[in-house]
Write a protein that holds these residues in place. Structure first.
Motif, PDB file in Angstrom:
ATOM      1  N   LEU A 176      25.309  36.602  31.058  1.00  0.00           N
ATOM      2  CA  LEU A 176      26.363  37.595  30.859  1.00  0.00           C
ATOM      3  C   LEU A 176      27.270  37.106  29.729  1.00  0.00           C
ATOM      4  O   LEU A 176      27.985  36.113  29.884  1.00  0.00           O
ATOM      5  CB  LEU A 176      27.173  37.782  32.148  1.00  0.00           C
ATOM      6  CG  LEU A 176      26.357  38.078  33.417  1.00  0.00           C
ATOM      7  CD1 LEU A 176      27.296  38.193  34.626  1.00  0.00           C
ATOM      8  CD2 LEU A 176      25.532  39.342  33.264  1.00  0.00           C
ATOM      9  N   ASP A 177      27.208  37.801  28.601  1.00  0.00           N
ATOM     10  CA  ASP A 177      27.969  37.386  27.424  1.00  0.00           C
ATOM     11  C   ASP A 177      29.257  38.215  27.359  1.00  0.00           C
ATOM     12  O   ASP A 177      29.206  39.404  27.068  1.00  0.00           O
ATOM     13  CB  ASP A 177      27.114  37.600  26.159  1.00  0.00           C
ATOM     14  CG  ASP A 177      27.651  36.826  24.974  1.00  0.00           C
ATOM     15  OD1 ASP A 177      28.752  36.254  25.092  1.00  0.00           O
ATOM     16  OD2 ASP A 177      26.963  36.789  23.928  1.00  0.00           O
ATOM     17  N   GLU A 178      30.357  37.588  27.655  1.00  0.00           N
ATOM     18  CA  GLU A 178      31.678  38.258  27.702  1.00  0.00           C
ATOM     19  C   GLU A 178      31.585  39.540  28.543  1.00  0.00           C
ATOM     20  O   GLU A 178      31.910  40.632  28.067  1.00  0.00           O
ATOM     21  CB  GLU A 178      32.173  38.588  26.292  1.00  0.00           C
ATOM     22  CG  GLU A 178      32.281  37.386  25.359  1.00  0.00           C
ATOM     23  CD  GLU A 178      33.614  36.649  25.447  1.00  0.00           C
ATOM     24  OE1 GLU A 178      34.461  37.042  26.274  1.00  0.00           O
ATOM     25  OE2 GLU A 178      33.787  35.661  24.717  1.00  0.00           O
ATOM     26  N   PRO A 179      31.189  39.432  29.800  1.00  0.00           N
ATOM     27  CA  PRO A 179      30.930  40.658  30.588  1.00  0.00           C
ATOM     28  C   PRO A 179      32.167  41.456  30.952  1.00  0.00           C
ATOM     29  O   PRO A 179      32.036  42.610  31.340  1.00  0.00           O
ATOM     30  CB  PRO A 179      30.253  40.116  31.856  1.00  0.00           C
ATOM     31  CG  PRO A 179      30.745  38.722  31.973  1.00  0.00           C
ATOM     32  CD  PRO A 179      30.933  38.217  30.585  1.00  0.00           C
ATOM     33  N   LEU A 180      33.359  40.851  30.848  1.00  0.00           N
ATOM     34  CA  LEU A 180      34.563  41.579  31.258  1.00  0.00           C
ATOM     35  C   LEU A 180      35.251  42.288  30.099  1.00  0.00           C
ATOM     36  O   LEU A 180      36.272  42.953  30.288  1.00  0.00           O
ATOM     37  CB  LEU A 180      35.546  40.620  31.940  1.00  0.00           C
ATOM     38  CG  LEU A 180      34.975  39.839  33.129  1.00  0.00           C
ATOM     39  CD1 LEU A 180      36.058  38.998  33.780  1.00  0.00           C
ATOM     40  CD2 LEU A 180      34.370  40.778  34.171  1.00  0.00           C
ATOM     41  N   THR A 181      34.687  42.168  28.899  1.00  0.00           N
ATOM     42  CA  THR A 181      35.294  42.785  27.722  1.00  0.00           C
ATOM     43  C   THR A 181      35.453  44.288  27.919  1.00  0.00           C
ATOM     44  O   THR A 181      34.505  44.975  28.300  1.00  0.00           O
ATOM     45  CB  THR A 181      34.409  42.547  26.482  1.00  0.00           C
ATOM     46  OG1 THR A 181      34.240  41.155  26.336  1.00  0.00           O
ATOM     47  CG2 THR A 181      35.029  43.123  25.222  1.00  0.00           C
ATOM     48  N   GLY A 182      36.659  44.783  27.677  1.00  0.00           N
ATOM     49  CA  GLY A 182      36.887  46.230  27.703  1.00  0.00           C
ATOM     50  C   GLY A 182      37.068  46.820  29.083  1.00  0.00           C
ATOM     51  O   GLY A 182      37.258  48.030  29.207  1.00  0.00           O
ATOM     52  N   LEU A 183      36.998  45.991  30.120  1.00  0.00           N
ATOM     53  CA  LEU A 183      37.141  46.536  31.474  1.00  0.00           C
ATOM     54  C   LEU A 183      38.596  46.491  31.915  1.00  0.00           C
ATOM     55  O   LEU A 183      39.328  45.558  31.566  1.00  0.00           O
ATOM     56  CB  LEU A 183      36.294  45.719  32.462  1.00  0.00           C
ATOM     57  CG  LEU A 183      34.782  45.724  32.241  1.00  0.00           C
ATOM     58  CD1 LEU A 183      34.098  44.877  33.312  1.00  0.00           C
ATOM     59  CD2 LEU A 183      34.239  47.147  32.287  1.00  0.00           C
ATOM     60  N   ASP A 184      38.996  47.486  32.706  1.00  0.00           N
ATOM     61  CA  ASP A 184      40.364  47.463  33.223  1.00  0.00           C
ATOM     62  C   ASP A 184      40.427  46.472  34.394  1.00  0.00           C
ATOM     63  O   ASP A 184      39.404  45.979  34.854  1.00  0.00           O
ATOM     64  CB  ASP A 184      40.825  48.878  33.596  1.00  0.00           C
ATOM     65  CG  ASP A 184      40.079  49.449  34.781  1.00  0.00           C
ATOM     66  OD1 ASP A 184      39.576  48.656  35.607  1.00  0.00           O
ATOM     67  OD2 ASP A 184      39.982  50.681  34.894  1.00  0.00           O
ATOM     68  N   PRO A 185      41.629  46.150  34.881  1.00  0.00           N
ATOM     69  CA  PRO A 185      41.748  45.089  35.898  1.00  0.00           C
ATOM     70  C   PRO A 185      40.898  45.328  37.136  1.00  0.00           C
ATOM     71  O   PRO A 185      40.288  44.389  37.665  1.00  0.00           O
ATOM     72  CB  PRO A 185      43.241  45.105  36.239  1.00  0.00           C
ATOM     73  CG  PRO A 185      43.896  45.637  35.023  1.00  0.00           C
ATOM     74  CD  PRO A 185      42.939  46.628  34.439  1.00  0.00           C
ATOM     75  N   LEU A 186      40.834  46.574  37.596  1.00  0.00           N
ATOM     76  CA  LEU A 186      40.053  46.831  38.806  1.00  0.00           C
ATOM     77  C   LEU A 186      38.578  46.574  38.592  1.00  0.00           C
ATOM     78  O   LEU A 186      37.898  45.975  39.435  1.00  0.00           O
ATOM     79  CB  LEU A 186      40.267  48.278  39.283  1.00  0.00           C
ATOM     80  CG  LEU A 186      41.567  48.527  40.047  1.00  0.00           C
ATOM     81  CD1 LEU A 186      41.680  49.996  40.413  1.00  0.00           C
ATOM     82  CD2 LEU A 186      41.629  47.660  41.301  1.00  0.00           C
ATOM     83  N   TRP A 187      38.074  47.008  37.439  1.00  0.00           N
ATOM     84  CA  TRP A 187      36.648  46.797  37.179  1.00  0.00           C
ATOM     85  C   TRP A 187      36.333  45.338  36.898  1.00  0.00           C
ATOM     86  O   TRP A 187      35.262  44.851  37.235  1.00  0.00           O
ATOM     87  CB  TRP A 187      36.152  47.727  36.054  1.00  0.00           C
ATOM     88  CG  TRP A 187      35.829  49.058  36.642  1.00  0.00           C
ATOM     89  CD1 TRP A 187      36.536  50.206  36.524  1.00  0.00           C
ATOM     90  CD2 TRP A 187      34.755  49.341  37.546  1.00  0.00           C
ATOM     91  NE1 TRP A 187      35.973  51.199  37.279  1.00  0.00           N
ATOM     92  CE2 TRP A 187      34.883  50.699  37.916  1.00  0.00           C
ATOM     93  CE3 TRP A 187      33.713  48.595  38.079  1.00  0.00           C
ATOM     94  CZ2 TRP A 187      33.989  51.318  38.790  1.00  0.00           C
ATOM     95  CZ3 TRP A 187      32.830  49.195  38.952  1.00  0.00           C
ATOM     96  CH2 TRP A 187      32.973  50.544  39.296  1.00  0.00           C
ATOM     97  N   ARG A 188      37.317  44.624  36.328  1.00  0.00           N
ATOM     98  CA  ARG A 188      37.135  43.178  36.179  1.00  0.00           C
ATOM     99  C   ARG A 188      36.926  42.555  37.554  1.00  0.00           C
ATOM    100  O   ARG A 188      36.029  41.746  37.759  1.00  0.00           O
ATOM    101  CB  ARG A 188      38.374  42.550  35.541  1.00  0.00           C
ATOM    102  CG  ARG A 188      38.435  42.761  34.060  1.00  0.00           C
ATOM    103  CD  ARG A 188      39.783  42.360  33.506  1.00  0.00           C
ATOM    104  NE  ARG A 188      39.695  42.448  32.066  1.00  0.00           N
ATOM    105  CZ  ARG A 188      39.666  41.410  31.244  1.00  0.00           C
ATOM    106  NH1 ARG A 188      39.783  40.201  31.714  1.00  0.00           N
ATOM    107  NH2 ARG A 188      39.523  41.576  29.958  1.00  0.00           N
ATOM    108  N   HIS A 189      37.772  42.966  38.462  1.00  0.00           N
ATOM    109  CA  HIS A 189      37.689  42.432  39.814  1.00  0.00           C
ATOM    110  C   HIS A 189      36.335  42.786  40.454  1.00  0.00           C
ATOM    111  O   HIS A 189      35.683  41.939  41.061  1.00  0.00           O
ATOM    112  CB  HIS A 189      38.855  42.992  40.639  1.00  0.00           C
ATOM    113  CG  HIS A 189      38.814  42.601  42.066  1.00  0.00           C
ATOM    114  ND1 HIS A 189      39.070  41.303  42.495  1.00  0.00           N
ATOM    115  CD2 HIS A 189      38.524  43.306  43.188  1.00  0.00           C
ATOM    116  CE1 HIS A 189      38.940  41.248  43.808  1.00  0.00           C
ATOM    117  NE2 HIS A 189      38.612  42.448  44.252  1.00  0.00           N
TER     118      HIS A 189
END
Lengths: 319, 282
Positions: A159-172
């Motif tokens: 997973l290469d920078e998988p949280l890029t562009g996600l809002d806090p809930l989706w990060r979680h």
């Protein structure tokens, strides 16, 4: 965890013309979730693309699940990849795209479509599933990429920078998903330039800087060093001024700067700040459209480490 | 459903997927199907449509209603120079150069080349899809060119159209194969192809052995037996086809170029590292 390494990299060197992207990198990963940490340009993506067989190792050797990765379909059957680049087949719908990739993994047409839809649903994309990917927002595209990585339940995930562009809930949600897959036995290499993102899913980190492994081991020592460096967070928000007033009242926030698209926050406690943002988002719609962190805090840390020999850092990090 | 409550018992993702390795034929077929579906949407199709529609537009606006002999000359000129010299290689170039370098630069090649199938099967699937598109579109373009025209001798016209359609369908795989080979090897395939088409058209007008080194010479040669006297005059006078190749030689050349080029491109695609523009240190 078995004794045989899942990933083994031995004296890997890779150049782009005169630029050395990876310099004598050696490491092994034996299972679980491992964070690949480093500022932009550190060599993370080059390392991941070599491990996934898109690039050949220039010098040295790479084995993944006991196989050499370059153009190796037997390996690809067992891995999942979320690439860094924000590219999808724009003229296809999300369902078509994910189900086609599943078809190439041997799923029957009906099963591939059902599984694609279920994963898109899980990623909150059921309503947009039949729309062309070209019209997707950055966060939606990121979730589609994650679907393609997870949908076939591979034993090894990159997973290469998988949280890029996600809002806090989706990060979680994605962090939860990573922990779930790891609990199910998958090995996951999770690349990021933000330490606290990695810490949400693992304590096991590999630090890359300027193409070299700067440290490998437990993240606590790195955390202790990082806590002395201010951490910047860019928050994209629909109502930046309202957001700034809210953040200014939080103890974890050192300073807030408002701009047209959102606010820039400085904090010495990014873990506390992110947790609070996630909680606040879960309680009410704050109009947050995305979070990102420039890598200056990590870069500042690496600047302090640059004169320290890697083996000494490794010992300190592991202690 | 959200990430936290997914995977319930009745969900398709509650159980592990039943995966298997596709064999080469299945893989080629899957890629061909999806490429065909995508081919009907892309901007390259719009460009291809414009390329193929131009002679028909000219036929409607310029030649229609003129003297039959002039209409016949217009038809043969368009077939000889535009259809054979530009449309067939141009369409092949547009289709061949869409993969793999452009997708490597965009970053989408990752999805194709990390699927658990051989790279050459993906490449072949895409080539076959392009072949089908070209073989359907090119005869339609010839028909669209001829429909507005009334050169008098309908029987001769029908024969020329049939022969032209056959010639383009035979020549298209050769061009497609050649440009595919070029586009697997260099990311500047589109520009190189445009230059090569210009060189080929120039060389084809030189009498002698140099012209025989071009594919278009053999396409024009195929038209010779079915051409009317006006058609032969166009071929002889303007296209310098005074000593046409035999049909069997022309077909042999097309087959040889197509098979060798495609085979080589399949080998190259297996061995090449497509780094793409995003392949920067990082």
């Amino acid at each position: 965890m078995s004794d045989a390494p899942v990933l083994q990299v031995d004296q890997l060197t890779r150049s782009y013309g005169a630029v050395v992207a990876l310099n004598d990198v050696s490491l092994d990963v034996r299972g679980g979730v491992v964070g690949l940490l480093g500022p932009n340009g550190a060599g993370k993506s080059t390392l991941l693309r070599t491990l996934t067989g898109e690039l050949r190792p220039g010098m040295g050797s790479v084995t993944v699940l006991g196989m050499t990765p370059f153009a190796n379909p037997a390996l690809y059957a067992r891995i999942g990849i979320c690439p860094e680049q924000d590219a999808l087949l724009e003229d296809m719908s999300a369902t078509e795209f994910v189900s086609f990739l599943l078809r190439l993994r041997g799923l029957e047409s009906k099963d591939a479509t059902a599984r694609a839809r279920a994963w898109l649903d899980r990623m909150g994309l059921s309503e947009a599933a039949d729309r062309k990917l070209g019209g997707y927002s950055k966060g939606m595209r990121q979730r589609v990429k994650l679907c393609t990585a997870f949908a076939h339940e591979p034993e090894l995930l990159f997973l290469d920078e998988p949280l890029t562009g996600l809002d806090p809930l989706w990060r979680h949600h994605v962090q939860t998903l990573v922990r779930e897959r790891a609990a199910a036995g998958a090995t996951i290499l999770f690349s990021s330039h933000v330490l606290h993102e990695v810490e949400q899913v693992t304590r096991e980190v590999i630090l890359l800087n300027r193409g070299r492994v700067a440290a490998q081991g437990n993240s606590r020592e790195i955390r202790a060093l990082l806590d002395r460096v201010p951490h910047r967070v860019k928050v994209l928000a629909r109502e930046p001024r309202k957001m700034a007033v809210l953040f200014a009242g939080w103890e974890s926030v050192e300073s807030v700067t408002v701009h047209d698209l959102g606010v820039d926050v400085t904090t010495l406690r990014p873990d506390v700040f992110y947790r609070r943002v996630t909680q606040a988002c879960a309680e009410a719609d704050l109009g947050i459209e995305g979070l990102s962190s420039p890598d200056d805090s990590l870069q500042a840390l690496f600047d302090t480490l640059v004169n320290v020999r890697p083996d000494r850092v490794e010992r300190r990090a592991a202690s | 459903m959200s990430a936290s409550d997914a995977g319930t018992v009745d969900s398709p993702i509650a159980t592990p997927p039943v995966t298997r390795r596709l064999d080469a034929v299945e893989s080629v077929f899957q890629v061909m199907l999806v490429t065909l579906r995508r081919a009907l949407r892309g901007k390259r199709l719009v460009m291809a449509g414009a390329l193929l529609a131009l002679p028909s537009i000219l036929a409607w606006t310029v030649a229609r209603g003129r003297e039959p002999a002039m209409q016949e000359e217009f038809l043969y000129s368009m077939l000889t120079f535009y259809q054979f010299g530009i449309a067939v290689p141009g369409l092949a170039l547009l289709m061949a150069t869409a993969f793999p370098w452009p997708e490597s630069d965009e970053g989408t090649l990752t999805y194709w080349f990390t699927a658990p199938v051989r790279r050459w099967t993906i490449h072949l699937g895409r080539i076959l899809a392009s072949l089908l598109v070209g073989i359907v579109l090119l005869p339609l373009a010839i028909l669209a060119l001829a429909l507005p025209l009334d050169p008098g001798d309908g029987v001769a016209l029908a024969g020329a159209i049939r022969t032209s359609a056959t010639a383009t369908m035979l020549a298209f795989p050769a061009y497609l194969g050649f440009f595919t080979l070029m586009s697997t090897w260099t990311r500047r395939g589109l520009i190189a192809g445009v230059i090569l088409i210009m060189i080929e058209n120039s060389l084809s007008l030189v009498t002698g052995n140099l012209a025989r080194m071009t594919i278009v010479f053999y396409v024009r040669s195929l038209l010779w037996p079915a051409a009317s006297p006006v058609g032969r005059s166009v071929l002889e006078r303007a296209a310098r086809i005074d000593d046409p190749a035999t049909p069997s030689t022309a077909i042999g050349i097309f087959l040889a170029v197509a098979i060798v080029s495609i085979a080589l491109s399949l080998v190259i695609v297996e061995l090449t590292e497509y780094r793409g523009k995003h392949g920067q240190p990082g």
